[in-house]
Design a protein around this motif. Sequence first.
Motif, mmCIF file in Angstrom:
data_model
loop_
_atom_site.group_PDB
_atom_site.id
_atom_site.type_symbol
_atom_site.label_atom_id
_atom_site.label_comp_id
_atom_site.label_asym_id
_atom_site.label_seq_id
_atom_site.Cartn_x
_atom_site.Cartn_y
_atom_site.Cartn_z
ATOM 1 N N ARG A 28 0.907 -1.191 -0.007
ATOM 2 C CA ARG A 28 -0.110 0.039 0.126
ATOM 3 C C ARG A 28 0.864 1.271 -0.003
ATOM 4 O O ARG A 28 2.134 1.239 0.219
ATOM 5 C CB ARG A 28 -0.900 0.038 1.332
ATOM 6 C CG ARG A 28 -1.956 -1.143 1.038
ATOM 7 C CD ARG A 28 -2.779 -1.132 2.495
ATOM 8 N NE ARG A 28 -1.929 -1.359 3.556
ATOM 9 C CZ ARG A 28 -2.162 -1.099 4.976
ATOM 10 N NH1 ARG A 28 -3.307 -0.531 5.254
ATOM 11 N NH2 ARG A 28 -1.396 -1.202 6.040
ATOM 12 N N THR A 29 0.172 2.501 -0.219
ATOM 13 C CA THR A 29 0.985 3.726 -0.159
ATOM 14 C C THR A 29 1.682 3.970 1.534
ATOM 15 O O THR A 29 0.863 3.425 2.160
ATOM 16 C CB THR A 29 0.039 4.921 -0.365
ATOM 17 O OG1 THR A 29 -0.988 4.980 0.759
ATOM 18 C CG2 THR A 29 -0.487 4.604 -1.689
ATOM 19 N N ASN A 43 7.156 -1.804 4.186
ATOM 20 C CA ASN A 43 6.193 -1.110 3.190
ATOM 21 C C ASN A 43 7.162 -1.041 1.956
ATOM 22 O O ASN A 43 8.129 -0.312 2.078
ATOM 23 C CB ASN A 43 5.893 0.326 3.696
ATOM 24 C CG ASN A 43 4.815 0.927 2.774
ATOM 25 O OD1 ASN A 43 4.987 2.433 2.746
ATOM 26 N ND2 ASN A 43 4.032 0.371 2.385
ATOM 27 N N PRO A 45 5.749 0.104 -1.482
ATOM 28 C CA PRO A 45 4.550 0.344 -2.375
ATOM 29 C C PRO A 45 4.739 -0.261 -3.714
ATOM 30 O O PRO A 45 5.765 -0.565 -4.283
ATOM 31 C CB PRO A 45 4.755 1.950 -2.368
ATOM 32 C CG PRO A 45 5.546 2.600 -1.455
ATOM 33 C CD PRO A 45 6.620 1.375 -1.243
ATOM 34 N N CYS A 69 -1.856 -5.876 1.095
ATOM 35 C CA CYS A 69 -2.497 -4.641 0.589
ATOM 36 C C CYS A 69 -3.716 -4.568 1.649
ATOM 37 O O CYS A 69 -4.258 -5.223 2.539
ATOM 38 C CB CYS A 69 -2.588 -4.477 -0.730
ATOM 39 S SG CYS A 69 -4.251 -5.204 -1.517
ATOM 40 N N GLY A 173 -1.288 8.423 -5.689
ATOM 41 C CA GLY A 173 -0.078 7.790 -4.635
ATOM 42 C C GLY A 173 1.118 8.857 -4.614
ATOM 43 O O GLY A 173 1.892 8.628 -3.732
ATOM 44 N N ARG A 179 2.098 10.344 0.871
ATOM 45 C CA ARG A 179 3.598 10.078 1.318
ATOM 46 C C ARG A 179 3.994 10.921 2.454
ATOM 47 O O ARG A 179 4.671 11.771 2.189
ATOM 48 C CB ARG A 179 4.503 10.519 0.095
ATOM 49 C CG ARG A 179 3.954 9.704 -1.433
ATOM 50 C CD ARG A 179 5.174 9.072 -1.760
ATOM 51 N NE ARG A 179 5.000 8.498 -3.397
ATOM 52 C CZ ARG A 179 4.908 7.061 -3.169
ATOM 53 N NH1 ARG A 179 5.596 6.442 -2.312
ATOM 54 N NH2 ARG A 179 4.777 6.406 -4.232
#
Length: 195
Positions: A28-29, A43, A45, A69, A173, A179
């Motif tokens: 995921r983001t 993580n 992405p 996710c 994203g 972010r």
Amino acid sequence: MTTPLAPDTLTVAQAAARLDGFTVIDVRTPAEYATGHLPGAVNIPLDQIGRALPEIRQAAERGGLLVVCASGARSEKASGIIAAEGVPAATLAGGTDAWASEGRDLERPAACDTRAVWGMERQVRFAAGALVLVGLVLGLLVHPAFQLLSAGIAGGLVFSALTDTCGMAVVLGKLPHNRPRGTDLEGALAALRGN
């Protein structure tokens, strides 16, 4: 040349029973990841999976890979990319949503380190709906040509469904709210190397 593998899909119970043996990769983001992730998840992405393949391969040599996710769609795509390189990977059916709905714990950063962020699918639905609405209203009030905006979004949604890709999600994203500060791909890659 590597032989492509078919990724496995595990239920929450199957994944929980074997969680200690997996390197868990959350695709995921960073903002979605910060809202809660499987214990020990790293993580990476979805748009960075290709860049991370050498480290993912190293982690797979030490044990199994579990890719997750929110709902399972992005992790399925990521697992396919990884498996196409000959690296065995499993995905979690239903993603972190299913994990949490079965009462399993999610790790969360300290409250001051994160803010509420909508999931990517919700962000896409909102953006697409808002653009369609704007196109229709401007088409009625300003000039009928603005209805082409609504038609373009509708065409994009059909293309997205047919190709199982989402350009709008890629664009969203990259926005700053997806972010958060402190997101560090190099740190995640280092964690995969030393996991």
